[in-house]
Design a protein around this motif. Sequence first.
Motif, mmCIF file in Angstrom:
data_model
loop_
_atom_site.group_PDB
_atom_site.id
_atom_site.type_symbol
_atom_site.label_atom_id
_atom_site.label_comp_id
_atom_site.label_asym_id
_atom_site.label_seq_id
_atom_site.Cartn_x
_atom_site.Cartn_y
_atom_site.Cartn_z
ATOM 1 N N LYS A 80 0.984 -1.385 -0.039
ATOM 2 C CA LYS A 80 -0.030 0.170 -0.005
ATOM 3 C C LYS A 80 0.721 1.203 0.038
ATOM 4 O O LYS A 80 1.963 1.356 0.338
ATOM 5 C CB LYS A 80 -0.817 -0.025 1.292
ATOM 6 N N ARG A 81 0.332 2.396 -0.414
ATOM 7 C CA ARG A 81 0.817 3.641 -0.530
ATOM 8 C C ARG A 81 0.609 4.375 0.776
ATOM 9 O O ARG A 81 -0.228 4.114 1.424
ATOM 10 C CB ARG A 81 0.434 4.458 -1.641
ATOM 11 N N PRO A 82 1.480 5.227 1.119
ATOM 12 C CA PRO A 82 1.068 6.099 2.372
ATOM 13 C C PRO A 82 -0.002 6.601 2.435
ATOM 14 O O PRO A 82 -0.599 6.849 3.697
ATOM 15 C CB PRO A 82 2.465 7.090 2.298
ATOM 16 N N TYR A 83 -0.484 7.281 1.470
ATOM 17 C CA TYR A 83 -1.921 7.907 1.486
ATOM 18 C C TYR A 83 -2.948 6.884 1.723
ATOM 19 O O TYR A 83 -4.209 7.189 2.083
ATOM 20 C CB TYR A 83 -2.080 9.039 0.262
ATOM 21 N N GLU A 84 -2.931 5.629 1.267
ATOM 22 C CA GLU A 84 -3.917 4.550 1.579
ATOM 23 C C GLU A 84 -3.657 4.148 2.971
ATOM 24 O O GLU A 84 -4.767 4.049 3.694
ATOM 25 C CB GLU A 84 -3.443 3.134 0.920
ATOM 26 N N VAL A 85 -2.602 4.159 3.626
ATOM 27 C CA VAL A 85 -2.395 3.675 4.777
ATOM 28 C C VAL A 85 -2.660 4.568 6.031
ATOM 29 O O VAL A 85 -3.348 4.316 6.785
ATOM 30 C CB VAL A 85 -0.786 3.156 5.369
ATOM 31 N N TYR A 86 -2.368 5.862 5.746
ATOM 32 C CA TYR A 86 -2.660 6.951 6.566
ATOM 33 C C TYR A 86 -3.826 7.800 6.133
ATOM 34 O O TYR A 86 -4.204 9.007 6.860
ATOM 35 C CB TYR A 86 -1.511 7.789 6.780
ATOM 36 N N ASP A 87 -4.651 7.632 5.077
ATOM 37 C CA ASP A 87 -5.786 8.430 4.719
ATOM 38 C C ASP A 87 -5.661 9.900 4.759
ATOM 39 O O ASP A 87 -6.133 10.526 5.495
ATOM 40 C CB ASP A 87 -6.793 7.899 5.684
ATOM 41 N N TYR A 88 -4.936 10.288 3.849
ATOM 42 C CA TYR A 88 -4.632 11.712 3.401
ATOM 43 C C TYR A 88 -4.815 11.694 1.810
ATOM 44 O O TYR A 88 -4.540 10.781 1.144
ATOM 45 C CB TYR A 88 -3.414 12.255 4.156
ATOM 46 N N ASP A 89 -4.889 12.904 1.352
ATOM 47 C CA ASP A 89 -4.586 13.183 -0.101
ATOM 48 C C ASP A 89 -3.130 13.554 -0.319
ATOM 49 O O ASP A 89 -2.477 14.593 0.477
ATOM 50 C CB ASP A 89 -5.554 14.301 -0.493
ATOM 51 N N PRO A 90 -2.507 12.980 -1.177
ATOM 52 C CA PRO A 90 -1.101 13.433 -1.594
ATOM 53 C C PRO A 90 -0.987 14.664 -2.195
ATOM 54 O O PRO A 90 -2.011 15.056 -2.754
ATOM 55 C CB PRO A 90 -0.756 12.274 -2.509
ATOM 56 N N ALA A 91 0.088 15.338 -2.240
ATOM 57 C CA ALA A 91 0.330 16.674 -2.724
ATOM 58 C C ALA A 91 0.229 16.626 -4.197
ATOM 59 O O ALA A 91 0.104 17.902 -4.979
ATOM 60 C CB ALA A 91 1.704 17.322 -2.410
ATOM 61 N N VAL A 92 0.312 15.652 -4.949
ATOM 62 C CA VAL A 92 0.243 15.345 -6.275
ATOM 63 C C VAL A 92 -1.076 14.657 -6.760
ATOM 64 O O VAL A 92 -1.462 13.702 -5.703
ATOM 65 C CB VAL A 92 1.396 14.835 -7.021
ATOM 66 N N ASN A 93 -1.573 14.667 -7.740
ATOM 67 C CA ASN A 93 -2.866 14.121 -7.932
ATOM 68 C C ASN A 93 -2.296 12.514 -8.231
ATOM 69 O O ASN A 93 -1.952 12.155 -9.349
ATOM 70 C CB ASN A 93 -3.683 14.451 -9.197
ATOM 71 N N LYS A 94 -3.023 11.514 -7.368
ATOM 72 C CA LYS A 94 -2.506 10.047 -7.399
ATOM 73 C C LYS A 94 -3.444 9.316 -6.857
ATOM 74 O O LYS A 94 -3.942 9.858 -5.623
ATOM 75 C CB LYS A 94 -1.102 10.127 -6.735
ATOM 76 N N ALA A 95 -4.085 8.452 -7.581
ATOM 77 C CA ALA A 95 -5.158 7.615 -7.245
ATOM 78 C C ALA A 95 -4.852 6.208 -7.074
ATOM 79 O O ALA A 95 -5.634 5.296 -6.745
ATOM 80 C CB ALA A 95 -6.505 7.892 -7.662
ATOM 81 N N THR A 96 -3.601 5.850 -7.483
ATOM 82 C CA THR A 96 -3.229 4.220 -7.593
ATOM 83 C C THR A 96 -3.354 3.711 -6.317
ATOM 84 O O THR A 96 -2.810 4.387 -5.167
ATOM 85 C CB THR A 96 -1.914 4.376 -8.214
ATOM 86 N N LYS A 97 -3.754 2.402 -6.325
ATOM 87 C CA LYS A 97 -3.824 1.752 -5.212
ATOM 88 C C LYS A 97 -2.662 0.603 -5.231
ATOM 89 O O LYS A 97 -2.609 0.160 -6.270
ATOM 90 C CB LYS A 97 -5.354 0.965 -4.837
ATOM 91 N N GLY A 98 -1.872 0.593 -4.104
ATOM 92 C CA GLY A 98 -0.955 -0.460 -3.965
ATOM 93 C C GLY A 98 0.123 -0.162 -5.034
ATOM 94 O O GLY A 98 0.452 0.998 -5.393
ATOM 95 N N HIS A 99 0.983 -1.412 -5.151
ATOM 96 C CA HIS A 99 2.166 -1.043 -6.172
ATOM 97 C C HIS A 99 3.066 -0.053 -5.781
ATOM 98 O O HIS A 99 3.835 0.600 -6.567
ATOM 99 C CB HIS A 99 1.803 -1.015 -7.658
ATOM 100 N N SER A 100 3.286 0.097 -4.399
ATOM 101 C CA SER A 100 4.235 1.166 -3.800
ATOM 102 C C SER A 100 5.653 0.656 -3.847
ATOM 103 O O SER A 100 6.544 1.697 -3.610
ATOM 104 C CB SER A 100 3.776 1.553 -2.353
ATOM 105 N N PHE A 101 6.038 -0.554 -3.406
ATOM 106 C CA PHE A 101 7.196 -1.026 -3.194
ATOM 107 C C PHE A 101 7.927 -1.705 -4.091
ATOM 108 O O PHE A 101 7.101 -2.839 -4.449
ATOM 109 C CB PHE A 101 7.478 -1.897 -1.840
ATOM 110 N N PRO A 102 8.886 -1.614 -4.880
ATOM 111 C CA PRO A 102 9.604 -0.403 -4.745
ATOM 112 C C PRO A 102 9.048 0.635 -5.624
ATOM 113 O O PRO A 102 8.413 0.465 -6.558
ATOM 114 C CB PRO A 102 11.196 -0.857 -5.328
#
Length: 167
Positions: A80-102
């Motif tokens: 999971k990505r940080p914004y998925e885990v911590y529930d916030y909107d990233p500073a850039v438009n990004k809606a991708t789920k998962g595929h964070s590492f690497p």
Amino acid sequence: MKGENYREMSAYFSQTRTRSNTIKALHDVLPLVMYIFYPVQLIALGVNEGFNSEHFLRFMLVPLGTLILVTVLRAIINAKRPYEVYDYDPAVNKATKGHSFPSRHTVCAFIIAMAFLYINVKIGIIMLALAAAIGVTRVLSGVHFIRDVIGGAVIGIGIGVLAFFIF
């Protein structure tokens, strides 16, 4: 970093138009610079040394193989990505789920930088600095954890050392 840090960082860059535009530009433009120089150098190698030369083939095939490898690895891990885990909107438009590492951008930037290092040390060092900046913007924009970027850098550098300087 903790969830609070990611939320605060994203909020910081989102608070003003200048900060928001700056992080978005860095997030988008830095990889674009790298990805413009790479095919230009690839074509120059092909024209100057031949499209069957060892330099050309390594410069082309190692980054391509690394991209394929990291794409498969990300799909298997599906972190999971940080914004998925911590529930916030990233500073850039990004809606991708998962595929964070690497971080695929970071891996690709570092393997391309290693390819440039293989061809020309001075340009390679500049590209390594650009690759590091790409990784930093991934964290600052809130779309990757620090571990994603460090893991991406290690993979890119590791494969680069093996493919360009050992084998």
